[in-house]
Design an enzyme around this catalytic site. Structure first.
Site, PDB file in Angstrom:
ATOM      1  N   SER A   1      34.461  47.184   9.781  1.00 18.82           N
ATOM      2  CA  SER A   1      35.894  47.343  10.038  1.00 18.82           C
ATOM      3  C   SER A   1      36.270  46.658  11.352  1.00 18.82           C
ATOM      4  O   SER A   1      35.468  46.595  12.291  1.00 18.82           O
ATOM      5  CB  SER A   1      36.253  48.833  10.113  1.00 18.82           C
ATOM      6  OG  SER A   1      37.611  48.991  10.500  1.00 18.82           O
TER       7      SER A   1
ATOM      8  N   CYS B   1      76.873  14.397  29.525  1.00 19.90           N
ATOM      9  CA  CYS B   1      77.774  15.468  29.084  1.00 19.90           C
ATOM     10  C   CYS B   1      77.461  15.824  27.636  1.00 19.90           C
ATOM     11  O   CYS B   1      76.658  15.159  26.968  1.00 19.90           O
ATOM     12  CB  CYS B   1      79.240  15.061  29.238  1.00 19.90           C
ATOM     13  SG  CYS B   1      79.763  13.740  28.117  1.00 19.90           S
TER      14      CYS B   1
ATOM     15  N   ASP C   1      54.558  50.867  20.501  1.00 14.92           N
ATOM     16  CA  ASP C   1      53.353  51.273  19.785  1.00 14.92           C
ATOM     17  C   ASP C   1      52.434  51.980  20.781  1.00 14.92           C
ATOM     18  O   ASP C   1      52.495  51.730  21.986  1.00 14.92           O
ATOM     19  CB  ASP C   1      52.665  50.033  19.202  1.00 14.92           C
ATOM     20  CG  ASP C   1      51.332  50.377  18.577  1.00 14.92           C
ATOM     21  OD1 ASP C   1      51.292  51.254  17.711  1.00 14.92           O
ATOM     22  OD2 ASP C   1      50.329  49.762  18.996  1.00 14.92           O
TER      23      ASP C   1
ATOM     24  N   GLY D   1      24.343  56.797  -3.006  1.00  9.65           N
ATOM     25  CA  GLY D   1      24.966  57.265  -4.239  1.00  9.65           C
ATOM     26  C   GLY D   1      26.145  58.181  -4.027  1.00  9.65           C
ATOM     27  O   GLY D   1      26.737  58.648  -5.008  1.00  9.65           O
TER      28      GLY D   1
END
Length: 740
Positions: free
Chosen positions: A456, A16, A420, A495
């Protein structure tokens, strides 16, 4: 400061809520222990301790409190626990069979004419005493330990009830009380019914942890190690990351790893709930515990032992099952005053009937014993934890991992879901569909794009690099690579500054965009494409259209959420036109587009400030803030580790229908908890007055103590059995699938 470790101790003999409090008190007194949480329904005490060396001290404290220490989560301890449970159930079975059988025999002796000339009370005393002591020994032992710890438990009340019945019978036999006080059969039957209830409850409780047992059984004991061309069967614990393993058809994959050779279908249903086998080829990842179906695979071990997905799921499920829900506090508060209140009612009932109503001593005594036996907060204490344990286990079987019990309670109240887009509503496998070059040819544009994007980790960048690889285009060399969260990336090329990202990102960095280029890109957006633009030296030189089609079940998931009365919105960092096109395709009306990661969290907080209970569903690193900010963060299947850690609910399967299924499961568990609590309250509210003699003035009915014992035994078993019905629960969302 020494870091505390969380240790799960398995404890036997708790019956209990007050038992769990006794154990908590005992463990809290052990030196080095800081924080104890005991769940009597699962038999687990979660302890924060300075060192595993404290376990021996904790074992001693548990035993001194009158309970059985069954070890920790180690393999040997789990076997020890199973053996103890089998012995405990066998002991309870012997005791309840002996108690009930002998009780009926003694009852029959009272009505047998041939025995009326014999000293029946002495015969019953001689027969009943050894049987009574054997059947009731665990109850009196537990009561003694509880009183030593200055704790009132149900065993104390039961001991008072059955002890009073036996003691009165003994005094009646000796002539101290009237001869009518013959309760030998009652004492034995009460003890028998108590043992019957605990036996049935123990069996039912064992079934609440079936999911954990099934998950543990997924890992094989051995693996076939391939080294220098030689195949050797070794114990699973000896496999290390980097080892090559051979997995034959019909065998379970022993570790998380990568397929080196072979091609086979793999049954992942136990982990994901997805019944359709997945095809695994060289380069694909496989998960330990899944079943190789039809061909030989060679697998390189990546994660082993406690680092595998199965081990993580087991930890997550155990932690969730052992957590305490807010709704349980109601029951805990009630149980705190329940036993003193029942003792008071029993004494007042006896005094009222005997001294004030003028009823016989026998009747007043019968009400006293009946109240002590029939009152039962055990059902109230079991109402929440058993439903949570079974519900979380059922979720794991369905591929829905719930990290904590409180998440169930909150998820049941969700009325707003934000999804999302990329990787959640869509499949998360973006691919280049369109390539527009405004100054160079497509090959030169891809060289520049791939050169800037190759470092990335964004899914759109991966799609561009994959397209260059498919066409055999080599990335250009770049320097000074940098990321701009939610916007794009930049680098130096010959560059000149190269920018790759959203049109807005390029514009705010001084890129000139003509009307012709704008029109071309808007046409792609209207077609549902995500635009990645590229600028070099401040000039827009090209744009890529990337498509990521919605998941097949996305429209059904949105529809199911609507049926549940939940408003659905989409939130994305993508541009409004592309977002709107995807939203229309899946049936979403509300769209928030063009937001950064912190913007997603801000939108969640805005809705919560309006009083909404918000669930956010996402899968990427950029979704982690919103997942953490939501009332319930749901990490979609195949998501990143950061997203999974931020979510309170994790979907193992890669299907959006898992979202309504998780919310529906939460509602089902909370509905069962409310029903359990209602019946536990109703049982005591209705039957305690009946045991106190409520019906006696109206119809002269006396509630027999034996019936009180039967009713008490039935109450806890009923609550646990109701909770076990959740094992059959199948969400409506999954019934819509052809192969749920």
């Amino acid at each position: 400061m020494e870091e505390k470790k969380t240790i799960d101790l398995h404890i036997g003999g708790m019956s209990c809520v007050m038992c769990s409090r006794t154990v908590e008190s005992a463990l809290s007194g052990v030196e080095g222990v800081d924080g104890v949480s005991v769940n009597h329904s699962t038999g687990i005490a979660r302890v924060n301790a300075a060192d595993y060396a404290q376990i021996r001290l904790m074992e001693k404290a548990i035993k001194e409190a009158g309970y059985e220490f069954l070890g920790t989560d180690a393999d040997d301890d789990r076997k020890r626990e199973e053996e103890w449970r089998e012995r405990d159930l066998a002991s309870k079975r012997r005791r309840f069979v002996l108690g009930l059988a002998s009780g009926f025999v003694l009852m029959g002796m009272m009505y047998a004419p041939a025995l009326r000339q014999l000293p029946l009370s002495w015969i019953q005393l001689i027969l009943a005493t050894p049987l009574f002591l054997y059947v009731s020994a665990p109850i009196f032992s537990a009561a003694w330990h509880a009183l030593r710890a200055r704790n009132l438990t149900m065993d104390v009340m039961y001991s008072m009830g059955i002890g009073a019945a036996y003691g009165a019978s003994l005094l009646g036999t000796l002539g101290v009380l009237p001869h009518d006080f013959m309760f030998y059969e009652t004492a034995l039957m009460l003890a028998g019914f108590l043992m019957l209830g605990r036996y049935l409850e123990g069996r039912a409780r064992g079934r609440t942890s079936d999911t954990i047992k099934k998950l543990m059984a997924l890992n094989p004991d051995t693996a076939i190690l391939v080294r220098d061309g030689i195949e050797t069967e070794v114990p699973l614990e000896s496999v290390a990351p980097g080892d090559t393993l051979l997995v034959r058809p019909g065998e379970r994959i022993p570790v998380d790893g990568e397929v080196l050779s072979g091609e086979s279908s793999v049954d992942e249903s136990m982990l994901t709930g997805e019944s359709i086998p997945a095809l695994r080829m060289p380069g694909d990842t496989v998960t330990g515990g899944t079943l190789n179906l039809n061909s030989v695979l060679r697998v390189r071990a990546v994660r082993t032992g406690s680092e595998t997905v199965v081990a993580g799921i087991i930890r997550m499920v155990k932690e969730a099952q052992g957590s305490r829900m807010p709704v349980q506090r109601i029951a805990d508060r009630v149980v705190g005053w329940f036993i003193p209140a029942i003792l008071s009612i029993a004494v007042l009932s006896f005094a009222g009937w005997y001294f004030m109503a003028g009823e016989s001593l026998l009747f007043a005594f019968t009400t006293l014993v009946s109240i002590l036996v029939i009152a039962c907060p055990c059902a109230l204490g079991l109402a929440t934890p058993t439903a949570v344990t079974v519900g979380i286990g059922r979720g794991a079987e369905l591929g829905i991992l719930i990290r904590e019990g409180e998440a169930l309670e909150t998820a049941a109240r969700v009325n707003r879901v934000l999804l999302d887009k990329t990787g959640t509503i869509t499949q998360g496998r973006p691919a280049v569909s369109d390539l527009h070059s405004f100054e160079y040819d497509e090959t030169q544009l891809l060289e520049i794009l791939a050169g800037v994007e190759k470092d990335s980790i964004h899914p759109l960048a991966s799609a561009i690099v994959a397209e260059a690889k498919r066409r055999g285009v080599a990335p250009r060399a770049v320097t000074s690579f940098d990321t701009h969260a939610g916007r794009g990336v930049s680098a130096e090329l010959d560059g000149l500054r190269a920018l790759v990202g959203s049109v807005h990102f390029l514009a705010e960095n001084g890129t000139r965009i003509g009307e012709t280029e704008k029109a071309a890109m808007q046409a792609l957006e209207d077609a549902g494409r995500t635009i990645v633009a590229c600028a070099l030296g401040g000039r827009l030189i090209g744009a890529v259209g990337i498509s990521d089609s919605p998941r097949e079940d996305a429209p059904a998931a949105v529809e199911e959420l609507g049926r549940m009365g939940i408003r659905v919105g989409m939130i994305t960092g993508d541009n409004p036109r592309t977002a709107a096109a995807v939203a229309r395709e899946v049936g979403i009306d509300e769209v928030v587009a063009g937001v950064l990661p912190e913007g997603k969290a801000a939108e969640v907080n805005r809705l919560r400030a309006e009083g909404r209970i918000v669930a956010f569903v996402g899968d990427g690193i950029n979704d982690a803030p919103a997942l953490a900010a939501a009332d319930v963060g749901i990490a979609a299947g195949g998501g990143t580790d950061i997203a999974v850690e931020s979510g309170r609910i994790v979907l193992m399967q890669e299907r959006l229908l898992g979202v309504p299924a998780a919310l529906e499961l939460s509602r089902a568990v909370m509905r069962r908890i409310r029903q359990n609590i209602f019946w536990a309250f109703a049982y005591n509210i209705l039957l305690v007055p009946v045991a106190a003699g409520l019906l006696h003035p109206l119809w002269g009915i006396t509630f027999k103590p034996e019936l009180a014992g039967l009713a008490m035994a039935a109450s806890s078993v009923t609550v646990v059995s109701f909770s076990l019905l959740l094992k059959r629960f199948v969400p409506t969302a999954f019934r819509r699938l052809k192969n749920p």
